[in-house]
Design a protein around this motif. Structure first.
Motif, PDB file in Angstrom:
ATOM      1  N   ASP A  88      82.437  31.598 137.075  1.00 31.48           N
ATOM      2  CA  ASP A  88      81.604  31.643 138.280  1.00 31.48           C
ATOM      3  C   ASP A  88      80.581  32.772 138.170  1.00 31.48           C
ATOM      4  O   ASP A  88      80.512  33.459 137.162  1.00 31.48           O
ATOM      5  N   ARG A  89      79.820  32.975 139.219  1.00 28.66           N
ATOM      6  CA  ARG A  89      78.768  33.979 139.101  1.00 28.66           C
ATOM      7  C   ARG A  89      79.302  35.404 139.111  1.00 28.66           C
ATOM      8  O   ARG A  89      78.554  36.356 138.874  1.00 28.66           O
ATOM      9  N   TYR A  90      80.598  35.582 139.373  1.00 31.79           N
ATOM     10  CA  TYR A  90      81.165  36.937 139.322  1.00 31.79           C
ATOM     11  C   TYR A  90      81.595  37.333 137.920  1.00 31.79           C
ATOM     12  O   TYR A  90      81.954  38.466 137.665  1.00 31.79           O
ATOM     13  N   GLY A  91      81.606  36.360 137.010  1.00 35.61           N
ATOM     14  CA  GLY A  91      81.848  36.702 135.612  1.00 35.61           C
ATOM     15  C   GLY A  91      80.691  37.569 135.125  1.00 35.61           C
ATOM     16  O   GLY A  91      79.543  37.337 135.489  1.00 35.61           O
ATOM     17  N   TYR A  92      80.989  38.577 134.311  1.00 37.11           N
ATOM     18  CA  TYR A  92      79.938  39.525 133.943  1.00 37.11           C
ATOM     19  C   TYR A  92      78.814  38.876 133.154  1.00 37.11           C
ATOM     20  O   TYR A  92      77.644  39.133 133.414  1.00 37.11           O
ATOM     21  N   TRP A 110      88.563  40.035 129.199  1.00 32.91           N
ATOM     22  CA  TRP A 110      87.537  39.097 128.720  1.00 32.91           C
ATOM     23  C   TRP A 110      87.509  37.836 129.564  1.00 32.91           C
ATOM     24  O   TRP A 110      86.508  37.130 129.615  1.00 32.91           O
ATOM     25  N   ILE A 129      87.634  37.883 132.719  1.00 32.68           N
ATOM     26  CA  ILE A 129      86.715  38.197 133.806  1.00 32.68           C
ATOM     27  C   ILE A 129      85.284  38.253 133.277  1.00 32.68           C
ATOM     28  O   ILE A 129      84.364  37.755 133.906  1.00 32.68           O
ATOM     29  N   ILE A 130      85.135  38.813 132.058  1.00 31.87           N
ATOM     30  CA  ILE A 130      83.787  38.907 131.492  1.00 31.87           C
ATOM     31  C   ILE A 130      83.174  37.514 131.324  1.00 31.87           C
ATOM     32  O   ILE A 130      82.016  37.296 131.644  1.00 31.87           O
ATOM     33  N   GLY A 175      76.864  36.587 135.486  1.00 30.98           N
ATOM     34  CA  GLY A 175      76.114  37.404 136.429  1.00 30.98           C
ATOM     35  C   GLY A 175      74.873  37.991 135.792  1.00 30.98           C
ATOM     36  O   GLY A 175      73.772  37.935 136.342  1.00 30.98           O
ATOM     37  N   PHE A 176      75.067  38.500 134.582  1.00 28.94           N
ATOM     38  CA  PHE A 176      73.985  39.127 133.839  1.00 28.94           C
ATOM     39  C   PHE A 176      72.885  38.118 133.515  1.00 28.94           C
ATOM     40  O   PHE A 176      71.699  38.347 133.766  1.00 28.94           O
ATOM     41  N   LEU A 236      72.339  35.161 134.949  1.00 30.67           N
ATOM     42  CA  LEU A 236      71.735  34.639 136.180  1.00 30.67           C
ATOM     43  C   LEU A 236      70.726  35.645 136.719  1.00 30.67           C
ATOM     44  O   LEU A 236      69.621  35.284 137.126  1.00 30.67           O
TER      45      LEU A 236
END
Lengths: 288, 320
Positions: free
Chosen positions: B155-159, B148, B150-151, B162-163, B165
């Motif tokens: 930053d923009r690599y977090g799920y 979680w 990471i989710i 990312g979703f 954005l």
């Protein structure tokens, strides 16, 4: 004939829209539960460029084992070899689980099948202890451990796990189902209490063993040693996992590999023992 | 004469023995008869007393002292308790958060355990086993909840970032885990994700044991729909499991700490995800103010056991 008619009647009770709604509801929540686990699996298999893809992907496109190779490379250079963390976790888990199953079953048998002074009192204290988290007793436990000289040893984690209360509770409730006639018959044949326990009771409660095993296994497998273990050589795997993750972006791949390893073992055990566990839980209820 | 002297002491002894309360004598005899039971019970009981019962008693005693592990504890009376409520603002935040967690995660996870067990139970055996695995897996997957992190990574690599954005809903990534507004709810969400544990399995098992003939009898007695069936037949038949599940869920919901420390950090931003247990760990394992930490532990003990007992009383009324 009668069964068919009740079957039909049951259908009538259930509306199609209701069923559809419930199925959808179940599916959405199943997805919520599973997606993080899917992430864990697919991240471990992603090459570095896929780990940092924008937008992020749920599934891996080109699965690879590089992360595992990186992990071993990373850890072979570390001061304490990675295999040592793995050994620590496996040792703590196996020793603690084996002792717990043996001790809790031995205590559950007289509590379930004999009435003797103090038995009921002990069991009600065990039930009471289910009502608070072991976190409450962490500090005094530290004091006790240091008196015993067990700080910074496996024993500080393993020995208290022998006496976990949930295991005793479930085992005792399950053993109550064993027919008394069976035990009486063995007694008449001249079997001692210990013989009855090992030869008759234990083989009959195999489903409950598996339940105690998974519960104890899962608790010990996830332990990071807390404040009881401070030597690097004695630290278990979850601690190492924490350290790797702290490493940030460069460690994302190896971190995902360790996480997958941490997850897969207890889940695999649950898969093979599921039906036995459900069978044990049938008798888990609290009597009024 | 001689004889009388010989008999004398034995008669006295008899008198003394009969002066022992008969209940106690019976107990001693019983205990002797059951020595095998005590032998089997001993290893577990000794460890249980040493590592579960004794620590509770020690915590209660230490909570009235000032103790830093090095010097001998000094008696301070109720000071630790008054300090908790009158001088320690962070403790009050911890209490607020803990009750928020327990008030939401407790009932909601209990409901989730039951509803999912109920729905899963109607599936075919294979699907049922698979769904049980899906729902139960998070609670046994070790420390996998770090995924979680990471989710919800900032930053923009977090799920999630990312979703959002990618869909154009936000322009800048949100630093979820360092934001007071979000972090508490994220910890709450992850705690719910982890909460389908032993209680859930107990409910599945309980549902499988409900006597099917009761449903037929109920239909004759005028039960019209699924909900009535649930309230008048299913729930009362599995009341013991309901009570067991409640204990599991309540105890876990008051003990939120690891998820908070892992995701929100320690201390969390402005103590937004601070709980009684993290507060306890702060004083117990960082500041070594064992007296104060024990007072916190004692309060937590009282709150956990108290709410469990109240809920047990309520559950006895189910289906009456």
């Amino acid at each position: 004939m009668s069964t068919i008619s009740t079957g039909n009647q049951k259908r009538l009770n259930r509306s199609f829209t209701g069923d559809l709604f419930l199925t959808l509801f179940l599916a959405v929540f199943a997805a919520f539960m599973v997606i993080p686990l899917v992430f864990t699996v697919s991240n471990a298999l992603k090459p570095l460029n896929e780990l940092f893809l924008f937008p992020p992907t749920l599934l891996v496109r080109h699965p690879t084992l590089t992360n595992f190779a990186d992990l071993f490379h990373l850890m072979s250079n570390s001061w304490v070899p990675f295999s040592r963390y793995v050994f620590n976790t496996i040792f703590i888990t196996l020793a603690g689980t084996a002792g717990h199953v043996l001790f809790a079953s031995a205590a559950a048998y007289p509590l379930a099948k004999h009435r003797f002074p103090g038995g009921r009192l002990l069991f009600s204290i065990v039930v009471l202890s289910l009502m608070f988290s072991p976190k409450v007793t962490n500090i005094p436990n530290y004091v006790i451990m240091s008196r015993l000289g067990w700080i910074n040893s496996y024993a500080a984690i393993i020995v208290p796990a022998f006496a976990a209360s949930l295991g005793l509770y479930l085992m005792k409730q399950f053993m109550e189902q064993i027919p008394d006639a069976l035990l009486e018959a063995a007694k008449i044949d001249g079997a001692s209490e210990y013989r009855i326990f090992f030869r008759i009771v234990m083989p009959l409660v195999k489903p409950a063993w598996l339940t105690l095993i998974i519960l104890s296994f899962q608790a010990l497998w996830g332990t990071s040693g807390g404040s009881f273990i401070y030597s690097e050589q004695l630290k278990p795997l979850p601690y190492a996992l924490g350290q790797i993750i702290q490493g940030g972006i460069v460690r994302a791949g190896p971190g995902a590999a360790v996480a997958l390893f941490m997850m897969i073992v207890p889940v695999a055990i649950f898969i093979v023992s599921q039906s036995s566990i459900i069978q044990t839980m049938t008798s888990s209820g609290m009597k009024e | 004469m001689d004889r009388a002297e010989i008999e004398g002491p034995s008669r006295q002894e008899q008198a003394a023995r009969s002066m022992l309360p008969s209940a106690l004598r019976w107990r001693l005899l019983e205990a002797k008869k059951h020595r095998h039971s005590y032998v089997l019970l001993a290893p577990y009981t000794i460890l249980f007393l040493l590592f579960t019962v004794l620590p509770v008693l020690i915590a209660i005693v230490i909570s009235f002292t000032s103790f830093n592990l090095l010097e001998f504890p000094k008696w301070v009376g109720w000071h630790n308790y008054t300090r908790m409520f009158l001088e320690d603002e962070v403790f009050l935040i911890a209490v607020k958060n803990t009750f928020l967690f327990a008030g939401i995660v407790g009932p909601l996870s209990y409901l989730m355990c039951f509803v999912f067990a109920w729905l899963v139970n109607e599936l075919k055996p294979r699907t049922r086993a698979l769904m049980t695995l899906f729902f139960y897996a998070p609670s046994i997957s070790g420390n996998v909840f770090f995924i979680w992190q990471i989710i919800f990574s900032g930053d923009r690599y977090g799920y999630v970032n990312g979703f959002l954005l990618d869909l154009g809903i936000i322009q800048q990534p949100i630093i979820f885990l360092k934001n007071e507004q979000y972090v508490l709810w994220i910890v709450l969400l992850v705690q719910l994700w982890l909460s389908l544990g032993v209680g859930f399995l107990a409910f599945i098992a309980g549902l499988q044991t409900v006597d099917r003939t009761l449903f037929e009898a109920g239909a004759v007695d005028g039960i019209r729909n699924r909900w009535q069936e649930l309230w008048f037949i299913t729930l009362p038949s599995m009341r013991p499991q309901l009570m067991f599940g409640a204990v599991m869920q309540i105890t876990a919901s008051f003990a939120v700490a690891d998820v908070s420390t892992q995701l929100a950090g320690f201390p969390s931003v402005n103590y937004a995800a601070h709980t009684i247990v993290t507060h306890l760990e702060d004083y117990g394992s960082i500041r070594f103010e064992m007296g104060y930490a024990s007072a916190i532990a004692t309060m937590l003990f009282i709150v956990m056991v108290g709410s469990n007992i109240v809920v047990q009383k309520l559950l006895r009324k189910v289906g009456d």
